[in-house]
Design a protein around this motif. Structure first.
Motif: not given
Length: 530
Positions: A21-32, A117-122
């Motif tokens: 999570a960065r700011g108010s977005t969530i990125d999904l990575f796989q295999d770099g 709103p920012a993401v503060v926990a996952l």
């Protein structure tokens, strides 16, 4: 924030995928590589983030120049008391402590300066098919399902539930059925991972009769009062007390499990000898051990020994009888948490000071005080050392561009091993994100999130001359008990998006989002009052 990308403030591992999570977005990575991005919608009608409005009284606004204000409602009424006002006008955003020093208003800490709103926990389920996120400003818990569409993994939001108070820590039970949420007012709630339909919830909820709506009648009346002031007060009282009461609180299924008298900072679920436990840490130096669901009201004991706030706790999966804790103290603490016994301590301050000395030279190094420690992360992994698998503890501190490793020995001691210097302040760590749940491989990898916006060693100063080759996600691996850098994540960098904080106050707003642990430290006079 112009061309530099906002750093990742929190990360979790979901199988072979990295959720960051960065700011108010969530990125999904796989295999770099980046597969997809979820963006939190902005608060309706909010627009750009604005500072909290100042609360002022009408009385102060009447005459800011005069030292006192006298208000007469009627010439026949008794004279009112004079109220003394400050000649400097309304109070600004800073308050003055007893020692005369200015301190920040704590209400400013919740502002992130983002459009949404920012993401503060996952958190992630054990089956790695659901992700739970907390967005701070709207106090909302969001549940996502990881789906695959056209060969690309994506996050599909299933639900969003606004909690009564802002959650600060979350986790998921081992059976993947329940979310455990701790808030800053000291309460711990449980709520189902997949919420029931509204009709089912209404049927399960016990029926309670509505309270009587008998109107309130003041004891005073027009015959018992003798001034216009009291007459107006009586009229206001009649209007306010007969207003219909509004129902307050969440309508979805949730249950209060336990409560602290202080702000909660971290929560861990663990099992020992066939019994489940909930271990919680708070601002008042306490580590509390409670029984698991459904006996959370039973307190098994406390781990007492910290003199400052406790911000992070960790129970090693291979040695569940132990607990490592850290916070605002100069040491890491090792406990046998079931009995509440502290086994040993490990000095952390000398290694943090050695790193921070590089960022204070000349007159600054002579006048500046010793750095204060705020532990931001404690992580456990099992690694090969001299052909044997050993237990390692990794530690990060707020505003410190380094990663510290300790060996957890069989004699229950934390032996310092290594300081890994980073290109930016450490924000979050994920262990072995590409190898599933097996952490016993000698080539175990780490992904470290570093702050690419603030200068290394600083939580407030913007890094204007940052190297363009400094990436927010960096890859490390263990080799014979030592961490070495292996590479970076090639994260695409847009010029601007909803996750960026821009404008003249971007640095201060990002400080509020990325660095909040030091605000837990009690100021002079505050501890005496408690």
């Amino acid at each position: 924030m112009s061309s530099s990308r906002m750093p990742y403030q929190c990360m979790v591992q979901s199988g072979s995928m990295l959720i960051a999570a960065r700011g108010s977005t969530i990125d999904l990575f796989q295999d770099g590589s980046l597969h997809s991005t979820w963006k939190c919608p902005p608060i309706q009608g909010a627009g750009n983030a604005q500072p909290l409005p100042e609360v002022t009284t009408k009385l102060a606004a009447q005459n800011l120049e005069s030292p006192s204000v006298e208000t007469n409602i009627d010439s026949a009424s008794p004279p009112t008391k004079k109220r003394k006002l400050p000649a400097s006008g309304p109070a600004d955003e800073q308050t003055v402590s007893k020692d005369g020093k200015k301190k920040k208003n704590r209400s400013d800490v919740v502002l992130s300066g983002l459009k949404a709103p920012a993401v503060v926990a996952l958190a992630v389920t054990k089956a790695s098919n659901h992700v739970v996120a907390v967005t701070g400003e709207d106090k909302t818990i969001r549940v996502f399902e990881i789906i695959q569409k056209d060969g690309i993994h994506q996050l599909k939001q299933l639900s969003q539930r606004t909690m009564p108070k802002r959650p600060c820590a979350i986790t998921v039970t081992n059976d993947d059925s329940t979310i455990i949420s701790a808030d800053k007012f000291g309460d711990v709630f449980s709520l189902p991972l997949i919420p029931l339909e509204a009709t089912e919830t209404a049927n399960l909820a016990p029926h309670t009769p509505e309270p009587s709506t008998k109107s309130f009648t003041p004891a005073a009346n027009e015959l018992t009062i003798h001034s216009q002031r009291n007459l107006k007060a009586l009229e206001n009282q009649r209007r306010q007390t007969n207003k219909p009461t509004e129902k307050d609180g969440a309508t979805f299924e949730h249950k209060l499990l336990l409560g602290h008298v202080s702000m909660l900072t971290h929560i861990v679920l663990t099992t020992l000898n066939g019994r489940d436990y909930i271990i919680t840490a708070d601002r008042d130096e306490h580590i509390r051990v409670s029984r698991g669901i459904p006996q959370t009201h039973v307190i098994e004991g406390f781990c007492l020994g910290h003199s400052e706030f406790v911000s992070r706790i960790c129970v090693p999966s291979n040695r569940p009888q132990l607990l490592i804790s850290g916070g605002g103290d100069d040491h890491l603490f090792l406990w046998e948490w079931e009995s509440g016994n502290m086994i040993s301590k490990a000095d952390l301050k000398q290694f943090v000071s050695a790193v921070m000395q590089e960022f204070s030279t000349g007159e600054e190094s002579e006048t500046s005080s010793e750095p204060k420690i705020a532990v931001s992360g404690i992580y456990y992994t099992k690694q090969a050392l001299s052909d044997n698998l050993q237990d390692f503890i990794l530690v990060t501190c707020e505003g410190v561009p380094a990663l510290f490793t300790f060996l957890l020995t069989t004699e229950n001691r934390l032996n310092y091993m290594q300081t890994v210097k980073l290109s930016g302040n450490a924000l979050a760590v994920v262990i072995n994100p590409l190898a599933g749940s097996d952490q016993s491989d000698s080539s175990t990898q780490l992904i470290v999130s570093v702050d690419t916006f603030h200068k290394p060693g600083s939580t407030t100063e913007e890094w204007k001359d940052a190297d363009k080759n400094t990436y927010p996600l960096q890859r490390y691996k263990f080799q014979d008990g030592k961490l070495i850098q292996e590479g970076v994540f090639q994260v695409p960098t847009p010029v601007r998006d909803e996750g960026d904080a821009s404008g003249s106050g971007a640095s201060g707003r990002l400080t509020n989002l990325l660095y909040s642990l030091e605000n837990l430290r009690k100021r002079e006079g505050e501890a005496q009052e408690e």
